[in-house]
Design a protein around this motif. Structure first.
Motif, PDB file in Angstrom:
ATOM      1  N   LEU A  94      48.937  39.168  39.254  1.00 57.35           N
ATOM      2  CA  LEU A  94      47.173  38.994  39.495  1.00 57.35           C
ATOM      3  C   LEU A  94      46.903  40.784  39.008  1.00 57.35           C
ATOM      4  N   SER A 154      46.922  42.256  35.472  1.00 54.84           N
ATOM      5  CA  SER A 154      46.044  42.129  35.181  1.00 54.84           C
ATOM      6  C   SER A 154      44.548  42.215  35.475  1.00 54.84           C
ATOM      7  N   GLN A 172      43.385  41.873  38.607  1.00 50.71           N
ATOM      8  CA  GLN A 172      42.718  40.637  39.330  1.00 50.71           C
ATOM      9  C   GLN A 172      42.797  40.639  40.856  1.00 50.71           C
ATOM     10  N   ARG A 173      42.188  42.709  40.928  1.00 50.45           N
ATOM     11  CA  ARG A 173      42.526  42.081  42.855  1.00 50.45           C
ATOM     12  C   ARG A 173      42.471  40.864  44.139  1.00 50.45           C
ATOM     13  N   GLU A 174      41.038  41.053  43.794  1.00 53.38           N
ATOM     14  CA  GLU A 174      40.315  40.159  44.471  1.00 53.38           C
ATOM     15  C   GLU A 174      41.008  38.446  44.592  1.00 53.38           C
ATOM     16  N   ALA A 175      41.768  37.792  44.036  1.00 53.33           N
ATOM     17  CA  ALA A 175      42.442  36.827  43.313  1.00 53.33           C
ATOM     18  C   ALA A 175      44.037  36.988  43.556  1.00 53.33           C
TER      19      ALA A 175
END
Length: 135
Positions: free
Chosen positions: A5, A8, A10-13
């Motif tokens: 994550l 890619s 996607q820090r929040e995810a």
């Protein structure tokens, strides 16, 4: 998966994944590089899920999260019913802050936080109601 994550972007995810899997060090570190509301939410969840209700450490962490008097909430919901905000900060055990009031009071006095005066007053009121003047 956390690494994927983050790779890619996607820090929040990644932060949500870390919270969902009890990866508190990762969740707290990631949230501290996002925004204050996210950090407070993650800290509140950490206080709730990693510490039993009434735990002085859980109370302190809830105060760090900005929960104010909600740090002493008598919530009895289980972890799966918890929302992701600072109001749901106390775990699902049968203990409560009044049971360990001396330790909770000592923790708050030794580690002042913004808004702790209201929490100290509320704890005092609860002690008075529960135990009477001779607590």
């Amino acid at each position: 998966e956390l690494e994927s994550l983050l790779l890619s972007g996607q820090r929040e995810a990644a932060c949500k994944h870390a919270v969902a899997h009890g990866m508190w060090a990762d969740a707290l570190l990631l949230s501290s590089h996002m925004n204050e509301q996210t950090w407070r939410s993650v800290m509140a969840q950490f206080a709730s899920r990693a510490h039993v209700r009434g735990s002085p450490l859980g109370t302190l962490y809830a105060l760090f999260a900005g929960c104010g008097t909600d740090a002493l909430a008598a919530d009895t919901a289980n972890d799966t019913d918890k929302a992701n905000d600072a109001e749901d900060v106390i775990g699902a055990t049968t203990s409560c802050a009044e049971d360990r009031w001396q330790e909770n009071m000592a923790m708050m006095l030794a580690n002042p936080t913004a808004g702790d005066t209201d929490v100290i007053l509320q704890l005092g009121d609860r002690i008075w109601e529960r135990f009477g003047a001779a607590a």
